[in-house]
Enzyme design. Structure first.
Site, short mmCIF file in Angstrom:
data_model
loop_
_atom_site.label_atom_id
_atom_site.label_comp_id
_atom_site.label_asym_id
_atom_site.label_seq_id
_atom_site.Cartn_x
_atom_site.Cartn_y
_atom_site.Cartn_z
CD GLU A 81 -2.19 1.25 2.97
OE1 GLU A 81 -2.07 0.23 3.68
OE2 GLU A 81 -2.75 2.27 3.35
CG ASP A 124 -0.18 1.48 6.77
OD1 ASP A 124 0.98 1.04 6.73
OD2 ASP A 124 -0.51 2.63 6.37
CG ASP A 172 -4.08 1.96 9.36
OD1 ASP A 172 -4.43 1.29 8.36
OD2 ASP A 172 -3.38 2.99 9.27
CG ASP A 207 -7.34 4.32 5.43
OD1 ASP A 207 -8.58 4.27 5.53
OD2 ASP A 207 -6.70 5.24 4.87
#
Ligand code: TSJ
Length: 611
Positions: free
Chosen positions: A400, A473, A475, A477
């Site tokens: 990403e 990541d 998280d 997102d």
């Protein structure tokens, strides 16, 4: 006599033979429930019905009962030979006498006229005669048998095979209650479906998470002459799915009955489209377009089925083609004419299929054109390839963001790890057409790097990496992006998931420095565990929460996430629980666990122990 050999198929055929006799009694309206028990030794079975009970009175001429004749005479009784007898059993040509001959022991019990009668057999021969064992209420037939281990090398039955067969039988013979007791597992199941194969169709559509394009399915049931049951429904699924049965036996390789059904559907739909002037401009409808997304069940019962093919699961009776076609075609045409709203939805679905096919052909030609003339792939510019693509040990990290891609590029093992950075959010492919997908630069780059191609061009032999690892990541997102990528792979490259090629990397969320030691934690739970284990007494722990992969030093990224000896990967599998198209949208931004199952992959860590 064909029993299917002495392997597992032949062994289970014994159960189907006895079962079919009980099903016949039910189909003739005399029995309402059938109980099948797999005993806890797994090598003996009892099948009982609540029908009339096999007649036990002796014929004056032969001085034997119908029961004895059924169990001792091959092709016993007119019941098994006359063409008028067109329900489940008796059509196989193999009767109870064959099962008896192949059984070490068999006990038949009959209840009728207020008494219970029993007759025992060993290897097909009567042991003693027909005995009255006492008074009894009700009526019915019960058969216990244990296959002969001198004939069958393995006499253990498989409960799943039996359960699945019983469940299908309960759909193909509407209303009959079938109770399965699996004593080995201590489990009981009851199968009963008043709507027969319409219920089956609903179950299949649910299992496949297909969205119907019309509410009420097409159904057809014929009892006289040929016995035939059909249930069909068009859905948004991208393929046709048809299950067919002959005398309750699955015909996985199709055959003349299936072809007759397809021909009937094709002609009926074309006729409807033509007579109502619904033909689309600029595209011609193929037979596949007409049946795209169609899910169906077909069941026929015929007197002398001929099976062919390696697994004997293709019907070969030539007369069945026209027989099924001529029943189905007028019925579908009438149904379409009587249900204009349904017909409209189906025709719209078919025209969409034709247009999508044309569009994806154009898009695929475009992708092919992009490949250089040498036949080598024109790899995307953003890909930092490894020196050894194509090897089993090679890995593609789909990363990403460009900055994380930069870190990964510097931190990786160049020989076997390739990096493909993707920018921003990936297209949601949940309901996008193949053409739309291929228009998307990020996704078409990914497909090019993977090398296999898509859809009908998919070729696993051209896979360029043993592992495709999504690195996002830790998280929400990152979860969202991983979900979108997995959704794309699930919808368009499912073979990669099935082949165990798709993984999620597990980048840490926290760095914890305690004195001279550094620890990494994937989540809050791990962080707390590390603090608890190492944090007491010594110097103050220092906790750093990573904002994203981009800010991680290449060396750290290698240590925690890329290095096969120290990293942890999650292998992606398709979960049993299937998620509908609408639910996936709710899932976006959360996590993909409802559709996918993640298996911790420690194979490489085992290597570490060898060092
Ligand atoms: F195949 C079998 F014999 F092993 C067997 C037969 C096994 C099981 C579980 C059930 C049966 C079976 C047979 N159930 N019900 C019947 N019915 C008859 O054989 C029957 C009963 C009455 C009359 C009649 O005319 O009164 C005729 C028949 C064929």
């Amino acid at each position: 006599m064909y029993i299917g050999g002495v392997g597992s198929a032949g062994l289970h055929h014994l159960v189907w033979e006895i079962l079919d006799n009980a099903v016949d009694e039910a189909m003739n309206g005399y029995a309402h429930s059938i109980a099948v028990r797999l005993h806890d030794d797994s090598s003996s079975v009892t099948i009982a019905d609540d029908g009339r009970g096999i007649p036990i009175d002796k014929h004056a001429s032969s001085n034997t009962s119908a029961l004895e004749v059924i169990f001792t005479t091959l092709h016993a009784g007119g019941k098994f030979e006359h063409g008028t007898y067109k329900t489940a059993g008796g059509l196989h040509g193999v009767g109870a006498s064959v099962v008896n001959a192949l059984s070490r022991e068999l006990v038949a019990t009959v209840k009728r006229d207020g008494a219970a009668w029993e007759m025992q057999f060993k290897q097909g021969k009567p042991v003693g005669g027909l005995k009255k064992i006492g008074p009894a209420r009700g009526t019915g037939t019960t058969v216990f048998f244990r296959p002969d281990s001198t004939i069958f090398p393995k006499i253990e039955f498989d409960s799943t095979t039996i359960r699945e067969r019983l469940e299908v039988a309960s759909y193909l013979h509407r209303g009959v209650k079938i109770i399965f007791d699996d004593d080995a597992a201590g489990d009981q199941q009851v199968f009963q479906h008043e709507e027969g194969i319409s219920d089956y169709l609903r179950k299949i559509i649910g299992e496949r998470a297909a969205k119907p394009v019309h509410d009420v399915p097409f159904t057809l049931s014929k009892e006289n002459g040929l016995r035939l049951d059909v249930a069909l429904q068009w859905t948004e699924a991208t393929e046709e799915h048809l299950r067919s049965y002959v005398n309750g036996i699955p015909t996985g390789s199709g055959g003349t009955h299936e072809n007759g059904l397809r021909a009937g559907i094709g002609k009926a739909v074309r006729n409807f489209i033509d007579t109502h002037n619904l033909s689309p401009k600029g595209v011609t409808l193929t037979a596949d377009d007409i049946r795209e997304g169609m899910i169906g069940v077909l069941s026929v019962f015929i007197a002398e089925p001929q099976f062919q093919g390696q697994t004997k699961d293709r019907l070969n009776n030539p007369e069945m083609l026209s027989a099924v076609d001529s029943l189905v075609r007028p019925a579908i045409e009438a149904w379409l004419n009587q249900n204009p709203t349904i017909a409209e939805s189906i025709v719209a679905r078919i025209i969409l299929a034709a247009r999508a096919r044309e569009a994806s052909r154009a898009a695929q030609a475009e992708v092919t054109r992009k490949s250089s003339p040498s036949g080598r792939l024109n790899l995307p510019g953003k890909l930092s390839d490894c020196t050894n693509p194509g090897a089993d040990s090679s890995e593609l990290f789909v990363v990403e963001g460009d900055s994380a891609g930069g870190s990964a590029k510097q931190g990786r093992d160049r020989a076997r790890q390739a990096i493909l950075p993707l920018r921003g959010k990936v297209l949601n492919t949940e309901s996008a057409s193949l053409a739309k997908v291929l228009e998307n630069k990020e996704l078409s780059d990914l497909v090019t790097a993977i090398g296999t191609g898509l859809g009908p061009n998919f070729d696993i032999a051209r896979l360029r990496y043993g592992k495709i690892i999504i690195l996002a990541d830790a998280d929400s997102d990152g979860n969202h992006i991983a979900t979108l990528l997995l959704t794309f792979i699930y919808r368009h490259l499912p073979q990669l998931i099935a082949g165990g090629h798709v993984y999620l990397a597990q980048p840490p969320l926290y760095r914890i420095d305690i004195g001279k030691e550094t620890y990494w934690a994937l989540d809050d739970g791990q962080r707390n565990a590390i603090l608890k284990q190492h944090g007491n007494g010594r110097s103050n722990p220092e906790i750093t929460r990573f904002k994203g992969l981009g800010e991680m030093m290449p060396k750290v990224l290698w240590e925690t996430t890329l290095n096969p000896r120290t990293r942890r990967l999650l292998r992606v599998e398709i979960a049993d629980q299937i998620v509908t198209d609408r639910v996936i949208n709710e899932l976006m931004g959360k996590d993909a666990s409802a559709r996918f199952r993640f298996i911790m992959d420690r194979a490489e860590q085992a290597e570490e122990l060898d060092v």
